[in-house]
Design an enzyme around this catalytic site. Structure first.
Site, short mmCIF file in Angstrom:
data_model
loop_
_atom_site.label_atom_id
_atom_site.label_comp_id
_atom_site.label_asym_id
_atom_site.label_seq_id
_atom_site.Cartn_x
_atom_site.Cartn_y
_atom_site.Cartn_z
N GLU A 137 -5.09 -4.50 -3.55
CA GLU A 137 -4.99 -3.06 -3.76
C GLU A 137 -5.44 -2.68 -5.17
OE1 GLU A 137 -4.71 0.43 -2.54
OE2 GLU A 137 -3.14 -0.53 -1.35
N CYS B 124 0.84 -1.20 0.00
CA CYS B 124 0.00 0.00 0.00
C CYS B 124 0.87 1.25 0.00
CB CYS B 124 -0.92 -0.02 1.21
SG CYS B 124 -1.87 1.51 1.43
#
Length: 507
Positions: A180, A107
């Protein structure tokens, strides 16, 4: 997004509990403080954009899958690991902290990467850009430093782990990055987009004609080296009696020497040919016709080189089955097979795929693609002549030069004029240059110095694909028609098949 960052704060909190070192705890504490600043920023975005209170809103399923995965990891719900409350030793706690960072790092790295990439396209004088503050935050030195601190901490926590435990971190990292991407992909779009290509409205009626080179575009090694190795390995040793076969062959030692001579001669003369082509005055602007004329020298050189190979008889006596087995073991570039497999299975899009290659033996290509379940691809290449499955040393010449390649490209399109075609060509060398330019979208993979030199000399522009797509997206946003132009003089460069996959197919 705010719900996600709140969970990120909690995950860092859990990681801090499991950290066994004061320095590690201090780094994680700073990361938690950074997350609080992110939360404040996202609150300001919600207020600025009139989104109101989002705390009670229902996150989309992709967000839930991602946050659930991260919370489970931080809670120690990893195969073979106890929950944090039951961890007996500092080492077990360190493992949980490492696993948590392994799931969190993608992330941080992705947002740091996106921030920097977007920053290059942001006009600093454009105060009204709706995402200006977002881009400035994630491209800032402080956020870039946070991403590096996260990676450094992950490295430190991983030092004492076993190989098996490191494999778990790798899997967590990959899973986190996948989730993600799915999170981004799940967001609703309110405008036409340049990516993925196959989702363009035009393909409701048009056909995608995708062309690709083979050697060093699809493969790791050049096919001529593979054929040379087959010839040398299967040839009789110098002290062995010659076979009673009706086709006599050189000994393996003589073959190796001959190949070395041919290879050296090809390399030297190819460089001389490049220098001769570039002896002309550098073009002030791109002209396809001028480039075609200049590459006639390369066409003549390639034909002479092939004639020498035939005259040397180095390709004489190869068994077709040996060639096919070598093809089955041929290593393709990472992501190449997956791209073609997904492309040919695409629904609601008319796709036609052709491989154009100088390779001396189409059977080698067919075997390589068959092993990847890609037998439906159309192969256009030279062929070895065989007598009862044994090569005679002759080459059936179908494609020897850039001129031959682009002629084959045009002939294929003439046979598919029943509907409008959007053409994409993927290649890596000067031999692909005319096809790359003739296609609506020419994609250059790899870093061929000779391709860049010749292209630059004749006014060809090489633009990173990502930058080109940003420009195309801006045209879409301004209401310009969606159109890629053949012979524009602009080619798009990529470093891997993953970029091609993302552009053409999306996620």
């Amino acid at each position: 997004m705010m719900n996600f960052n709140h969970n990120k704060f909690v995950r860092y909190e859990l990681a801090e509990v499991c950290a066994d070192d004061d320095d590690e705890k201090a780094v994680i504490l700073q990361l938690r403080k950074d997350v609080l600043e992110e939360l404040k920023m996202h609150d300001s975005f919600a207020e600025e954009w009139g989104s109101g209170d989002t705390t009670e809103s229902t996150p989309n399923p992709a967000t839930v899958r991602y946050t659930d995965f991260l919370l489970a990891t931080a809670s120690g719900k990893v195969e073979g690991l106890k929950a944090p409350g039951k961890l007996a030793t500092p080492f077990e706690k360190t493992k949980v902290a490492a696993y948590t960072l392994g799931a969190m790092t993608p992330c941080m790295r992705l947002y740091a990467f996106l921030g920097k990439e977007f920053q290059t396209f942001l006009d600093p004088n454009e105060e009204s850009h709706p995402y200006k503050k977002w881009i400035e935050t994630y491209s800032s030195e402080s956020f870039q430093a946070s991403a590096v601190h996260t990676e450094d901490l992950l490295d430190k926590l991983s030092v004492s782990l076993t190989g098996e435990e490191l494999d778990i971190i790798e899997k967590l990292y990959h899973q986190a990055m996948k989730l993600e991407i799915e999170f981004f992909n799940a967001q609703p779009l309110a405008q036409p987009t340049a990516v993925p290509l196959i989702k363009e409205p035009a393909f409701a009626e048009d056909r995608l004609m995708l062309f690709s080179d083979f050697d060093l575009t699809c493969t790791v090694l050049d096919s001529s080296a593979i054929l040379a190795e087959i010839a040398i390995v299967t040839a009789p040793k110098s002290d062995q009696p010659l076979s009673e076969s009706h086709i006599t062959r050189m000994s393996s030692s003589d073959l190796r020497k001959t190949w070395e001579i041919l290879s050296k001669q090809y390399t030297e003369e190819h460089e001389q040919c490049m220098e001769s082509i570039m002896a002309s005055v550098k073009a002030e602007q791109f002209s396809y016709e001028v480039l075609v004329e200049a590459l006639q020298q390369l066409a003549e050189f390639e034909k002479r080189a092939n004639d020498r190979v035939i005259e040397s008889e180095v390709l004489k006596g190869l068994n077709l089955e040996d060639i096919k087995r070598a093809g089955e073991r041929l290593i393709l570039q990472d992501g190449c097979t997956a791209f073609f497999q997904k492309l040919i299975k695409s629904e609601n899009v008319d796709v036609n795929v052709h491989v154009l290659s100088y390779c001396w033996c189409g059977d080698l290509i067919r075997s390589a693609l068959l092993s990847g379940d890609l037998s439906v691809l159309n192969i256009h290449a030279n062929e070895l002549a065989f007598d009862d499955s044994i090569s005679t040393g002759e080459i059936v010449k179908n494609m020897e030069s850039p001129i031959d390649k682009v002629q084959a490209f045009r002939d294929i399109l003439r046979n598919h004029e029943d509907k409008k075609n959007v053409t994409v060509y993927i290649g890596d060398s000067v031999g692909d240059l005319l096809c790359l330019l003739e296609a609506d979208i020419g994609i250059v993979i790899g870093n061929s110095s000779s391709l860049r030199r010749i292209g630059d000399h004749f006014g060809v522009s090489f633009v990173p694909l990502f930058s080109g797509l940003v420009k195309k997206q801006k045209e879409y946003d301004e209401g310009s028609p969606s159109k890629w132009n053949s012979r524009s003089g602009t080619l798009y460069s990529v470093s891997s098949w993953a970029e091609i996959y993302a552009f053409v197919l999306g996620w």
